[in-house]
Design a protein around this motif. Structure first.
Motif, PDB file in Angstrom:
ATOM      1  N   MET A  14       0.817  -1.211   0.000  1.00 10.92           N
ATOM      2  CA  MET A  14       0.000   0.000   0.000  1.00 10.92           C
ATOM      3  C   MET A  14       0.854   1.266   0.000  1.00 10.92           C
ATOM      4  O   MET A  14       0.408   2.327  -0.424  1.00 10.92           O
ATOM      5  CB  MET A  14      -0.920   0.004   1.223  1.00 10.92           C
ATOM      6  N   LEU A  15       2.091   1.146   0.490  1.00  9.44           N
ATOM      7  CA  LEU A  15       2.984   2.308   0.515  1.00  9.44           C
ATOM      8  C   LEU A  15       3.616   2.587  -0.849  1.00  9.44           C
ATOM      9  O   LEU A  15       4.115   3.677  -1.105  1.00  9.44           O
ATOM     10  CB  LEU A  15       4.104   2.090   1.548  1.00  9.44           C
ATOM     11  N   GLN A  16       3.596   1.568  -1.701  1.00  9.67           N
ATOM     12  CA  GLN A  16       4.270   1.685  -2.995  1.00  9.67           C
ATOM     13  C   GLN A  16       3.295   2.197  -4.049  1.00  9.67           C
ATOM     14  O   GLN A  16       2.948   1.511  -5.005  1.00  9.67           O
ATOM     15  CB  GLN A  16       4.859   0.331  -3.396  1.00  9.67           C
ATOM     16  N   ARG A  17       2.823   3.427  -3.855  1.00  8.53           N
ATOM     17  CA  ARG A  17       1.854   4.026  -4.758  1.00  8.53           C
ATOM     18  C   ARG A  17       2.533   4.665  -5.964  1.00  8.53           C
ATOM     19  O   ARG A  17       3.717   5.002  -5.936  1.00  8.53           O
ATOM     20  CB  ARG A  17       1.034   5.103  -4.022  1.00  8.53           C
ATOM     21  N   ARG A  18       1.743   4.822  -7.005  1.00  9.27           N
ATOM     22  CA  ARG A  18       2.221   5.471  -8.229  1.00  9.27           C
ATOM     23  C   ARG A  18       2.625   6.917  -7.940  1.00  9.27           C
ATOM     24  O   ARG A  18       1.956   7.625  -7.192  1.00  9.27           O
ATOM     25  CB  ARG A  18       1.107   5.440  -9.273  1.00  9.27           C
ATOM     26  N   THR A  63       3.387  13.881 -11.128  1.00 10.02           N
ATOM     27  CA  THR A  63       3.805  15.273 -10.973  1.00 10.02           C
ATOM     28  C   THR A  63       2.584  16.183 -10.872  1.00 10.02           C
ATOM     29  O   THR A  63       1.723  16.179 -11.747  1.00 10.02           O
ATOM     30  CB  THR A  63       4.680  15.712 -12.153  1.00 10.02           C
ATOM     31  N   VAL A  64       2.521  16.927  -9.783  1.00 10.03           N
ATOM     32  CA  VAL A  64       1.450  17.900  -9.572  1.00 10.03           C
ATOM     33  C   VAL A  64       2.106  19.244  -9.246  1.00 10.03           C
ATOM     34  O   VAL A  64       2.879  19.343  -8.292  1.00 10.03           O
ATOM     35  CB  VAL A  64       0.519  17.472  -8.416  1.00 10.03           C
ATOM     36  N   ASN A  65       1.809  20.260 -10.068  1.00 13.17           N
ATOM     37  CA  ASN A  65       2.436  21.582  -9.903  1.00 13.17           C
ATOM     38  C   ASN A  65       3.959  21.466  -9.883  1.00 13.17           C
ATOM     39  O   ASN A  65       4.637  22.051  -9.039  1.00 13.17           O
ATOM     40  CB  ASN A  65       1.934  22.259  -8.618  1.00 13.17           C
ATOM     41  N   ASN A  66       4.467  20.670 -10.824  1.00 10.00           N
ATOM     42  CA  ASN A  66       5.912  20.475 -10.996  1.00 10.00           C
ATOM     43  C   ASN A  66       6.578  19.778  -9.799  1.00 10.00           C
ATOM     44  O   ASN A  66       7.793  19.843  -9.642  1.00 10.00           O
ATOM     45  CB  ASN A  66       6.612  21.821 -11.254  1.00 10.00           C
ATOM     46  N   VAL A  67       5.776  19.131  -8.959  1.00  7.24           N
ATOM     47  CA  VAL A  67       6.326  18.394  -7.812  1.00  7.24           C
ATOM     48  C   VAL A  67       5.981  16.915  -7.976  1.00  7.24           C
ATOM     49  O   VAL A  67       4.812  16.552  -8.119  1.00  7.24           O
ATOM     50  CB  VAL A  67       5.758  18.918  -6.480  1.00  7.24           C
ATOM     51  N   LEU A  68       7.027  16.068  -7.961  1.00  2.00           N
ATOM     52  CA  LEU A  68       6.829  14.624  -8.087  1.00  2.00           C
ATOM     53  C   LEU A  68       6.556  14.023  -6.710  1.00  2.00           C
ATOM     54  O   LEU A  68       7.366  14.157  -5.788  1.00  2.00           O
ATOM     55  CB  LEU A  68       8.073  13.965  -8.683  1.00  2.00           C
ATOM     56  N   SER A  69       5.408  13.409  -6.561  1.00  2.00           N
ATOM     57  CA  SER A  69       5.071  12.811  -5.270  1.00  2.00           C
ATOM     58  C   SER A  69       4.185  11.587  -5.486  1.00  2.00           C
ATOM     59  O   SER A  69       3.549  11.432  -6.532  1.00  2.00           O
ATOM     60  CB  SER A  69       4.364  13.824  -4.370  1.00  2.00           C
ATOM     61  N   ALA A  70       4.147  10.720  -4.467  1.00  3.21           N
ATOM     62  CA  ALA A  70       3.310   9.520  -4.528  1.00  3.21           C
ATOM     63  C   ALA A  70       1.882   9.869  -4.147  1.00  3.21           C
ATOM     64  O   ALA A  70       1.634  10.822  -3.392  1.00  3.21           O
ATOM     65  CB  ALA A  70       3.855   8.451  -3.595  1.00  3.21           C
ATOM     66  N   ARG A  71       0.943   9.112  -4.668  1.00  2.00           N
ATOM     67  CA  ARG A  71      -0.459   9.317  -4.315  1.00  2.00           C
ATOM     68  C   ARG A  71      -0.689   8.983  -2.836  1.00  2.00           C
ATOM     69  O   ARG A  71       0.061   8.238  -2.235  1.00  2.00           O
ATOM     70  CB  ARG A  71      -1.353   8.437  -5.188  1.00  2.00           C
ATOM     71  N   GLU A  72      -1.761   9.556  -2.295  1.00  2.85           N
ATOM     72  CA  GLU A  72      -2.071   9.297  -0.894  1.00  2.85           C
ATOM     73  C   GLU A  72      -2.386   7.824  -0.687  1.00  2.85           C
ATOM     74  O   GLU A  72      -2.918   7.149  -1.574  1.00  2.85           O
ATOM     75  CB  GLU A  72      -3.275  10.138  -0.450  1.00  2.85           C
ATOM     76  N   THR A  73      -2.081   7.329   0.496  1.00  7.75           N
ATOM     77  CA  THR A  73      -2.321   5.926   0.805  1.00  7.75           C
ATOM     78  C   THR A  73      -2.543   5.768   2.301  1.00  7.75           C
ATOM     79  O   THR A  73      -2.497   6.754   3.054  1.00  7.75           O
ATOM     80  CB  THR A  73      -1.133   5.054   0.353  1.00  7.75           C
ATOM     81  N   ILE A  74      -2.772   4.544   2.725  1.00  9.62           N
ATOM     82  CA  ILE A  74      -2.941   4.257   4.145  1.00  9.62           C
ATOM     83  C   ILE A  74      -1.609   3.798   4.719  1.00  9.62           C
ATOM     84  O   ILE A  74      -0.911   2.988   4.114  1.00  9.62           O
ATOM     85  CB  ILE A  74      -4.030   3.184   4.375  1.00  9.62           C
ATOM     86  N   THR A  75      -1.238   4.359   5.840  1.00  2.00           N
ATOM     87  CA  THR A  75      -0.040   3.912   6.556  1.00  2.00           C
ATOM     88  C   THR A  75      -0.488   3.297   7.878  1.00  2.00           C
ATOM     89  O   THR A  75      -1.507   3.685   8.443  1.00  2.00           O
ATOM     90  CB  THR A  75       0.929   5.082   6.831  1.00  2.00           C
ATOM     91  N   ILE A  76       0.284   2.343   8.361  1.00  2.00           N
ATOM     92  CA  ILE A  76      -0.102   1.629   9.576  1.00  2.00           C
ATOM     93  C   ILE A  76       0.573   2.280  10.780  1.00  2.00           C
ATOM     94  O   ILE A  76       1.743   2.040  11.069  1.00  2.00           O
ATOM     95  CB  ILE A  76       0.284   0.139   9.480  1.00  2.00           C
ATOM     96  N   GLY A  77      -0.202   3.153  11.456  1.00  2.00           N
ATOM     97  CA  GLY A  77       0.327   3.844  12.623  1.00  2.00           C
ATOM     98  C   GLY A  77      -0.274   3.400  13.936  1.00  2.00           C
ATOM     99  O   GLY A  77       0.338   3.569  14.994  1.00  2.00           O
ATOM    100  N   ASP A  78      -1.490   2.817  13.882  1.00  4.44           N
ATOM    101  CA  ASP A  78      -2.131   2.349  15.106  1.00  4.44           C
ATOM    102  C   ASP A  78      -3.122   1.248  14.760  1.00  4.44           C
ATOM    103  O   ASP A  78      -3.268   0.858  13.597  1.00  4.44           O
ATOM    104  CB  ASP A  78      -2.821   3.486  15.859  1.00  4.44           C
ATOM    105  N   GLU A  79      -3.833   0.759  15.771  1.00  2.00           N
ATOM    106  CA  GLU A  79      -4.722  -0.387  15.553  1.00  2.00           C
ATOM    107  C   GLU A  79      -5.913  -0.045  14.674  1.00  2.00           C
ATOM    108  O   GLU A  79      -6.495  -0.930  14.031  1.00  2.00           O
ATOM    109  CB  GLU A  79      -5.218  -0.950  16.882  1.00  2.00           C
ATOM    110  N   TYR A  80      -6.282   1.243  14.582  1.00  2.00           N
ATOM    111  CA  TYR A  80      -7.390   1.619  13.710  1.00  2.00           C
ATOM    112  C   TYR A  80      -6.985   1.482  12.241  1.00  2.00           C
ATOM    113  O   TYR A  80      -7.795   1.083  11.396  1.00  2.00           O
ATOM    114  CB  TYR A  80      -7.848   3.041  14.017  1.00  2.00           C
ATOM    115  N   ASP A  81      -5.736   1.801  11.928  1.00  2.00           N
ATOM    116  CA  ASP A  81      -5.228   1.578  10.576  1.00  2.00           C
ATOM    117  C   ASP A  81      -5.209   0.086  10.256  1.00  2.00           C
ATOM    118  O   ASP A  81      -5.550  -0.333   9.147  1.00  2.00           O
ATOM    119  CB  ASP A  81      -3.814   2.156  10.430  1.00  2.00           C
TER     120      ASP A  81
END
Length: 301
Positions: free
Chosen positions: A152-156, A159-177
């Motif tokens: 899930m961390l390995q998202r596509r 480039t948005v506004n000339n900034v290369l970034s990965a799409r939003e995703t879920i990260t596992i930070g607590d039991e709710y995730d």
């Protein structure tokens, strides 16, 4: 299907199973039986005695399939298929009930035999037993949860506004995730999943909500993720409360706890399995099954 075709399929399936239970494998299983008996004699514990008895039964049952000729060993194709199905069902129950007591030696033999019998039934043209919901939780979701979270961390990247970034995703930070990602996968196997269903108060334990409830299987799933202030002692305390409280819900027959421990706060997982896995009697006199799955694997970034 013509009788000769059923006979041919059964004979092919029998040949396959004979090759699986060959002399080398049977000698290895027999050695493991002797080891289990020796452990039983030295420890004289109930668990060790049960393991020794079940290991012996496994060996004796397996011997019935060293020769699968029809009709000398099995009267008919149907009788052979029925015998394989009975062995599979018995061994499946043994694996689910005592997997944590078998240890690293006998359990792989049992798992291998189960896979071999599934293949035997397939070759014979018989229906392969469907995996239970607990098999799906254990082998499809729980065991591979860290890998799934990593994917899930390995998202596509884009480039948005000339900034290369990965799409939003879920990260596992607590039991709710953990709960959110687990439910997403579980929904592929269960039609109805109820989140945070209320459970009545029982024996002084405050009213609570179970994380996931699967009505079609009368199954409760509870999630925990270890952290600085949630180690083995705290997990055991919470599991004791869960065991006392959740069975008061009339729809609960099986309580499954998934504990994600990526930083290995739990020093002795076996102690937790010994304390909670198996059939538990509730304060109200009901019996429910309970199983704990502890995954001590970090999420690779």
């Amino acid at each position: 299907m013509p009788r000769h075709s059923k006979l041919d399929e059964a004979m092919k399936a029998g040949d396959y199973l004979e090759k699986f239970f060959d002399r080398v494998r049977m000698e290895k299983i027999e050695r493991l039986v002797y080891e289990a008996k020796a452990n039983s004699l030295s420890s004289n514990s109930d668990d060790a005695n049960k393991v020794a008895s079940l290991a012996h039964s496994f060996f004796q049952f397996s011997k019935k399939f060293e020769n699968n000729s029809i009709p000398s060993s099995h009267p008919s194709p149907q009788k052979f298929i029925s015998s394989v199905g009975l062995f599979y069902g018995w061994l499946k129950g043994v694996e689910e009930k005592f997997d944590n007591q078998f240890g690293d030696n006998i359990l792989p033999q049992i798992e291998g035999a189960l896979e071999a019998m599934e293949e035997t039934l397939r070759i014979a043209g018989a229906d392969t037993p469907s995996p239970s919901i607990i098999d799906i939780l254990d082998k499809v979701i729980s065991a591979k949860f860290a890998r799934l979270a990593s994917y899930m961390l390995q998202r596509r990247k884009e480039t948005v506004n000339n900034v290369l970034s990965a799409r939003e995703t879920i990260t596992i930070g607590d039991e709710y995730d953990v709960q959110d990602l687990y439910r997403a996968v579980l929904s592929m196997y269960c039609d109805t999943i109820v989140s945070e269903d209320y459970v009545p108060a029982f024996a002084g334990v405050k009213r609570s909500r179970v994380d996931l409830y699967v009505p079609e299987h009368q199954l409760f799933v509870e999630f925990k993720m270890t952290k600085a202030d949630l180690g083995q002692k705290e997990v055991i305390g919470q599991l004791n409360e869960d065991r006392a409280l959740y069975p008061s819900h009339p729809g609960c027959s099986f309580l499954y706890a998934f504990i994600f421990d990526p930083t290995r706060k739990i020093a002795d997982p076996q102690a937790i399995h010994t304390a909670f896995d198996g059939i538990n009697k509730t304060g109200g006199g009901r019996e429910i099954k309970m199983k704990v799955f502890i995954l001590q694997e970090p999420v690779a970034s």
